[in-house]
Design an enzyme around this catalytic site. Structure first.
Site, PDB file in Angstrom:
ATOM      1  N   LYS A  40       4.909 104.478 -30.778  1.00 13.34           N
ATOM      2  CA  LYS A  40       3.766 103.599 -31.034  1.00 13.34           C
ATOM      3  C   LYS A  40       2.493 104.191 -30.430  1.00 13.34           C
ATOM      4  O   LYS A  40       2.558 104.844 -29.392  1.00 13.34           O
ATOM      5  CB  LYS A  40       3.998 102.233 -30.363  1.00 13.34           C
ATOM      6  CG  LYS A  40       5.032 101.355 -31.025  1.00 13.34           C
ATOM      7  CD  LYS A  40       5.130 100.015 -30.308  1.00 13.34           C
ATOM      8  CE  LYS A  40       6.197  99.126 -30.925  1.00 13.34           C
ATOM      9  NZ  LYS A  40       5.877  98.670 -32.285  1.00 13.34           N
TER      10      LYS A  40
ATOM     11  N   ASP B 283       8.983  92.315 -25.732  1.00 13.06           N
ATOM     12  CA  ASP B 283       9.814  92.448 -26.937  1.00 13.06           C
ATOM     13  C   ASP B 283      11.247  91.935 -26.715  1.00 13.06           C
ATOM     14  O   ASP B 283      12.090  92.026 -27.596  1.00 13.06           O
ATOM     15  CB  ASP B 283       9.821  93.918 -27.384  1.00 13.06           C
ATOM     16  CG  ASP B 283      10.051  94.093 -28.880  1.00 13.06           C
ATOM     17  OD1 ASP B 283       9.805  93.130 -29.635  1.00 13.06           O
ATOM     18  OD2 ASP B 283      10.481  95.194 -29.281  1.00 13.06           O
TER      19      ASP B 283
ATOM     20  N   GLU C 135      13.707  98.910 -34.373  1.00  8.51           N
ATOM     21  CA  GLU C 135      14.924  98.865 -33.561  1.00  8.51           C
ATOM     22  C   GLU C 135      15.513  97.467 -33.448  1.00  8.51           C
ATOM     23  O   GLU C 135      16.714  97.313 -33.220  1.00  8.51           O
ATOM     24  CB  GLU C 135      14.629  99.433 -32.167  1.00  8.51           C
ATOM     25  CG  GLU C 135      13.983  98.453 -31.167  1.00  8.51           C
ATOM     26  CD  GLU C 135      12.611  97.948 -31.587  1.00  8.51           C
ATOM     27  OE1 GLU C 135      11.934  98.659 -32.364  1.00  8.51           O
ATOM     28  OE2 GLU C 135      12.212  96.848 -31.150  1.00  8.51           O
TER      29      GLU C 135
ATOM     30  N   ARG D 193      16.041  94.979 -35.586  1.00 12.08           N
ATOM     31  CA  ARG D 193      17.042  94.570 -36.576  1.00 12.08           C
ATOM     32  C   ARG D 193      18.365  95.297 -36.342  1.00 12.08           C
ATOM     33  O   ARG D 193      19.417  94.786 -36.707  1.00 12.08           O
ATOM     34  CB  ARG D 193      16.500  94.817 -37.995  1.00 12.08           C
ATOM     35  CG  ARG D 193      16.283  96.266 -38.331  1.00 12.08           C
ATOM     36  CD  ARG D 193      15.442  96.448 -39.587  1.00 12.08           C
ATOM     37  NE  ARG D 193      14.015  96.138 -39.343  1.00 12.08           N
ATOM     38  CZ  ARG D 193      13.073  96.200 -40.283  1.00 12.08           C
ATOM     39  NH1 ARG D 193      13.403  96.520 -41.528  1.00 12.08           N
ATOM     40  NH2 ARG D 193      11.821  95.927 -39.980  1.00 12.08           N
TER      41      ARG D 193
HETATM   42  N1  BES Z   1       8.571  94.847 -31.596  1.00  9.59           N
HETATM   43  C1  BES Z   1       8.000  95.269 -32.822  1.00  9.59           C
HETATM   44  C2  BES Z   1       7.323  94.126 -33.593  1.00  9.59           C
HETATM   45  C3  BES Z   1       6.106  93.526 -32.943  1.00  9.59           C
HETATM   46  C4  BES Z   1       4.850  94.013 -33.255  1.00  9.59           C
HETATM   47  C5  BES Z   1       6.210  92.468 -32.089  1.00  9.59           C
HETATM   48  C6  BES Z   1       3.734  93.449 -32.677  1.00  9.59           C
HETATM   49  C7  BES Z   1       5.096  91.884 -31.500  1.00  9.59           C
HETATM   50  C8  BES Z   1       3.853  92.395 -31.804  1.00  9.59           C
HETATM   51  C9  BES Z   1       9.087  95.867 -33.731  1.00  9.59           C
HETATM   52  O1  BES Z   1      10.128  96.497 -33.066  1.00  9.59           O
HETATM   53  C10 BES Z   1       8.432  96.895 -34.580  1.00  9.59           C
HETATM   54  O2  BES Z   1       7.957  97.844 -34.028  1.00  9.59           O
HETATM   55  N2  BES Z   1       8.427  96.669 -35.891  1.00  9.59           N
HETATM   56  C11 BES Z   1       7.837  97.554 -36.826  1.00  9.59           C
HETATM   57  C12 BES Z   1       8.811  97.798 -37.959  1.00  9.59           C
HETATM   58  C13 BES Z   1       8.392  98.872 -38.919  1.00  9.59           C
HETATM   59  C14 BES Z   1       8.490 100.219 -38.255  1.00  9.59           C
HETATM   60  C15 BES Z   1       9.285  98.814 -40.147  1.00  9.59           C
HETATM   61  C16 BES Z   1       6.566  96.912 -37.359  1.00  9.59           C
HETATM   62  O3  BES Z   1       6.576  95.693 -37.582  1.00  9.59           O
HETATM   63  O4  BES Z   1       5.572  97.603 -37.488  1.00  9.59           O
HETATM   64 ZN    ZN Z   2      10.544  95.815 -31.161  1.00 12.05          ZN
HETATM   65 MN    MN Z   3       9.729  98.513 -32.612  1.00 10.19          MN
END
Ligand code: BES
Ligand code: ZN
Ligand code: MN
Length: 506
Positions: A284, A295, A356, A358
């Site tokens: 990220k 998270d 991660e 899911r």
């Molecule tokens: N933990 C994140 C989702 C998240 C984002 C929670 C912002 C709270 C605030 C999750 O693990 C994630 O990174 N999801 C990605 C999935 C994508 C790579 C398919 C996302 O939502 O961008």
């Molecule tokens: Zn996450």
């Molecule tokens: Mn993530």
């Protein structure tokens, strides 16, 4: 070392007095006392009880109305400071209650709790509340009084402690108040856990807290170490945790109501417990990573719900599964394009290591389906940024394969102010999860958009034939503002709604 205050959120001492307000105040030390009085839609002068409260501290209701024109918007406050020593209170807090429905009373309560933080006593003279109103007011006062813990040396203490004493004036049912406080405490426990920094809060630390909490609450507790997870084929948890110096854990907590039989309904709750989400090799950017210590909010909510089940006499069997791992970057991290074997044997092609949540959830869902025999399976996860884009910070998508289940959850959300909006499991997008090298792709390979929906479609693959619901709390799991029921940091969203839903199940 876990500070004990973290697991037992700071709370006020509560009492109820049904005498006239003048008698109540006559017994109390006015030095640091806040008297909270409601401002209904029609203005201060519309109720006799309000006039009486003001009169006790030497204020005339018509004068106060004319001089301050206090707002009746739910949660709006107007503060009147009184001359020290002269009056029966130091401060009068006029609090808007609008139409005095539960949502408005919850907001008003939160304003009272927030305004009284750090004070020694607040007397709340809101007359004539029905049980649902009483409950909302109490939840609001407790949650508005919450401030997130700070680490000073070995201790974690609230930034500002909640008001030491709360006195409710008028008719307040003891059971209603006790259960409202139990739900509020569950929320606060989830918030406290979410705020813990990730250099403390690794999967083993979370499992240790679950043991402590489980022991105190009389729950069954079982913990899988990474060795156990390997031996039993939890390939999802292991893959996500493979890059971390602190390996994954799975925790199972069980609540068995008194007199349970084989026919007693069984609900399994699964919580996402990523103790820090760097994104993994699909790392990220800095601004997206900063908030990722929260998270694990889904697992914190599940833990807090289980901890409150006994106290709230939840009449069904409840099992909580905490899917705990750190998504870190290292030479042993799992990679985009890897194929992993999940619990139960299905293979998954990794599309992006940042998806991660899911993966760890799917392992826990498949385990629940295979071994726990749930009547209802529900998962809660800070799963996708897309959920946040879709619904923002005050409402969460709910997905389910059963309409009655959706309705019950939406209703529980409305009753508690933790609002859910039903989202569709769009069959037309399912093809995007087809993989050429594995049983299934873990993110939508062909861009179909709708990231929260495709994540839900992935999870659905692991629930078998169970009645199942999924809450994506990525938008509501943390708050950047100190406003209303929310305080900055983890929100504990879902704890009150799940408890309300479970309490009413039989
Ligand atoms: N933990 C994140 C989702 C998240 C984002 C929670 C912002 C709270 C605030 C999750 O693990 C994630 O990174 N999801 C990605 C999935 C994508 C790579 C398919 C996302 O939502 O961008
Ligand atoms: Zn996450
Ligand atoms: Mn993530």
């Amino acid at each position: 070392m876990p500070a004990p205050e973290l697991l037992v959120p700071a709370s006020s001492t509560w009492s109820v007095r049904s005498e006239p307000i003048a008698d109540v105040l006559a017994d109390l030390d006015p030095t640091d006392l806040v008297l909270a009085v409601p401002v209904p839609r029609d203005g201060l002068a519309s109720g006799e009880a309000v006039a009486a409260s003001l009169q006790v501290v030497g204020l005339d209701v018509a004068e106060v109305q004319a001089a301050h024109e206090p707002s009746s918007e739910p949660g709006a406050t107007t503060r009147i400071a009184l001359v020290p020593g002269d009056r029966a209170a130091r401060t009068v807090l006029l609090v808007g209650v609008g139409d005095a429905d539960p949502a408005a009373l919850r907001a008003a309560g939160a304003a009272v709790g927030r305004a009284a933080r750090g004070c020694s006593h607040v007397v709340v003279a809101f007359p004539g509340l029905a049980p649902r109103g009483q409950s909302a007011l109490v939840e609001g006062i407790a949650l508005g009084g919450y401030s997130s813990p700070r680490w000073l040396g070995a201790d974690a203490k609230p930034t500002t402690p909640p008001v030491a004493e709360v006195t409710l004036v008028g008719d307040h049912d003891d059971d209603v108040r006790r259960s409202a406080l139990a739900r509020a405490r569950a929320t606060m426990l989830a918030r406290n856990l979410a705020v813990v920094p990730s250099n403390t809060k690794n999967p083993a630390w979370m499992a240790a807290q679950a043991r402590t909490i489980g022991r105190r609450a009389g729950l069954g507790v079982k913990v899988w170490t990474d060795r156990d997870l390997k031996a039993q084929g939890f390939g999802g948890l292991l893959a996500v945790g493979s890059g971390s110096a602190t390996p994954p854990r799975l925790v199972e907590l069980t609540h068995t109501p008194e007199g349970a039989t084989a026919d007693t309904l069984h609900v399994v709750l699964v919580g996402k417990g990523i103790t820090f989400d760097t994104g993994g090799l699909d790392i990220k950017p800095a601004e997206g990573m900063l908030a990722m210590k929260t998270d694990m909010s889904g697992s914190a909510v599940v833990l807090a719900v289980l901890a409150a089940c006994a106290e709230l006499d939840v009449p069904v069997r409840v099992t909580g599964l905490l899917a705990l791992a750190e998504n870190a970057v290292s030479g042993s991290s799992y990679r985009p394009s890897d194929v992993i074997t999940m619990y139960g044997g299905r293979t998954v092609e990794i599309g992006n290591t940042d998806a991660e949540g899911r993966i760890v959830m799917a392992d826990a869902l498949a385990y629940a389906d295979a071994h726990l025999g749930p009547d209802v399976l529900l998962d809660i996860a800070t799963l996708t940024g897309a959920a946040r884009v879709a619904l923002g910070r005050s409402m969460a998508p709910v997905y389910a394969n059963d309409e009655a289940l959706t309705e019950a959850l939406v209703a529980a959300g409305q009753a508690t102010g933790e609002l859910l909006w039903p989202f569709p499991l769009v069959e037309d997008y399912r093809f995007a999860l087809d993989s050429v090298v594995a049983d299934i792709n873990h993110i939508a390979g062909t861009p179909v958009g709708a990231g929260s929906i495709t994540a839900a479609l992935f999870l659905r693959e692991f629930v078998g034939e169970r009645r199942w619901a999924h809450l994506d709390i990525a938008g509501v799991g943390r708050s950047d503002v100190d406003r209303g029921l929310f305080t900055k940091g983890g929100t504990g969203f879902g704890a009150r709604l799940l408890l309300t839903w479970l309490e009413e199940m039989a």
